[in-house]
Enzyme design. Sequence first.
Site, short mmCIF file in Angstrom:
data_model
loop_
_atom_site.label_atom_id
_atom_site.label_comp_id
_atom_site.label_asym_id
_atom_site.label_seq_id
_atom_site.Cartn_x
_atom_site.Cartn_y
_atom_site.Cartn_z
N ASP A 172 0.85 -1.19 0.00
CA ASP A 172 0.00 0.00 0.00
C ASP A 172 0.88 1.24 0.00
OD1 ASP A 172 -3.07 0.88 0.93
OD2 ASP A 172 -1.49 2.24 1.66
N ASN A 180 -2.36 13.37 -3.61
CA ASN A 180 -3.54 13.94 -4.27
C ASN A 180 -3.77 15.37 -3.79
OD1 ASN A 180 -4.43 11.87 -5.94
ND2 ASN A 180 -5.58 10.87 -4.31
N HIS A 185 -5.29 15.25 -8.33
CA HIS A 185 -5.72 13.87 -8.58
C HIS A 185 -5.03 13.28 -9.82
CE1 HIS A 185 -8.69 10.59 -8.31
NE2 HIS A 185 -8.80 11.02 -7.05
N GLU A 216 -5.02 2.53 -3.72
CA GLU A 216 -3.55 2.59 -3.82
C GLU A 216 -2.94 1.34 -3.20
OE1 GLU A 216 -5.05 3.21 -0.69
OE2 GLU A 216 -3.19 4.18 -0.02
#
Length: 320
Positions: A172, A180, A185, A216
């Site tokens: 992860d 972001n 984004h 993610e």
Amino acid sequence: MSTDFTVLVVDDEKHNRQLLTELLQHECRLVLAKNGEQALARASEQQPDLILLDVVMPDMSGHAVIRQLKEDDGTRDIPVIFITALDSFDDQETGLELGAVDYIAKPFHPPIVRARVRNHLRLVEQRRLLEQLAMLDNLTGIPNRRRFVETLAQEWRRCLRHALPLSLIVADIDHFKRINDTYGHAQGDDALRSVAQALKWAVHRPGDFVCRYGGEEFVLLLPGVDADGAFAFADCVRQHIATMPLQTANGKPLQLTLSLGGASHVPTVPDVSDALFLAADRALYDAKHAGRNRVVWAPPRADGPGTRRLAGPGAPAMPR
Ligand code: GH3
Ligand code: MG
């Protein structure tokens, strides 16, 4: 039309099998069966893309064959064309109701048989393409979670058959929300693509697999690799990502890190156990809590806690 396709021709008369072979041999790979029993066995072994099925045969009729094909999960989706001298509307209706996709009357007109087979193989090709697309993640182009579920089941069974370990890693991106929030984004999407490509590049052995599990989060599968090997591999991936500069729109390179949790099991039952994924996910949770940018490996099931391993910047050497 590609010879990648396999067509099973089922007819009790040798002459008809020969005729259809001559007609179709340049269109596809042909498998022949002379009765219902052979047809069912070959359909399940060879998984043809299309079946041309005679209706009137001694022992088992084409209608009985299609009924059994449709009852079996392994053969249910193979399209069947009836090819028969019975050509009344009632016969055609029965055949189509039993699940046939088409109906060709004997004596057949060769160009029509060839054209119909081509049309149905084209549909098979399109369906395959759609199935492949449905297994890919839109944003990154690597396999998605759906594909992962399928691959995990396959690799689980393969490792069970050969008594091999199966290692699973959940990775992860750390503090991805900040990327972001800071860069937008679109930049976040670019970062996801870059990480996906880097992971794809890292898993290069046959059987190795990586997917975007969601958001993610990525999952890697290493069949035949034990905990030691997979742990070392996960740490190489971690180091590679941590030193891989990502370009940003404002020209300032951006650095990402990953937290990784892993687990290894030697499968002992045919159905995938959730315990493997849960153990890796739990280890990922621990990696986040231990400070991120690190690998935590789940303890072997028999050993219990205390054998957990950890790698990352400033990570203490863990007992083995
Ligand atoms: P942690 O280190 O604890 O994992 O923190 P994090 O910020 O990575 O995790 P969190 O779950 O708080 O945030 C994940 C973020 O990932 C929020 C979500 O908007 C973003 N995200 C998920 N999917 C996509 C995507 O497809 N594109 C982009 N740009 N962002 C995504
Ligand atoms: Mg995250």
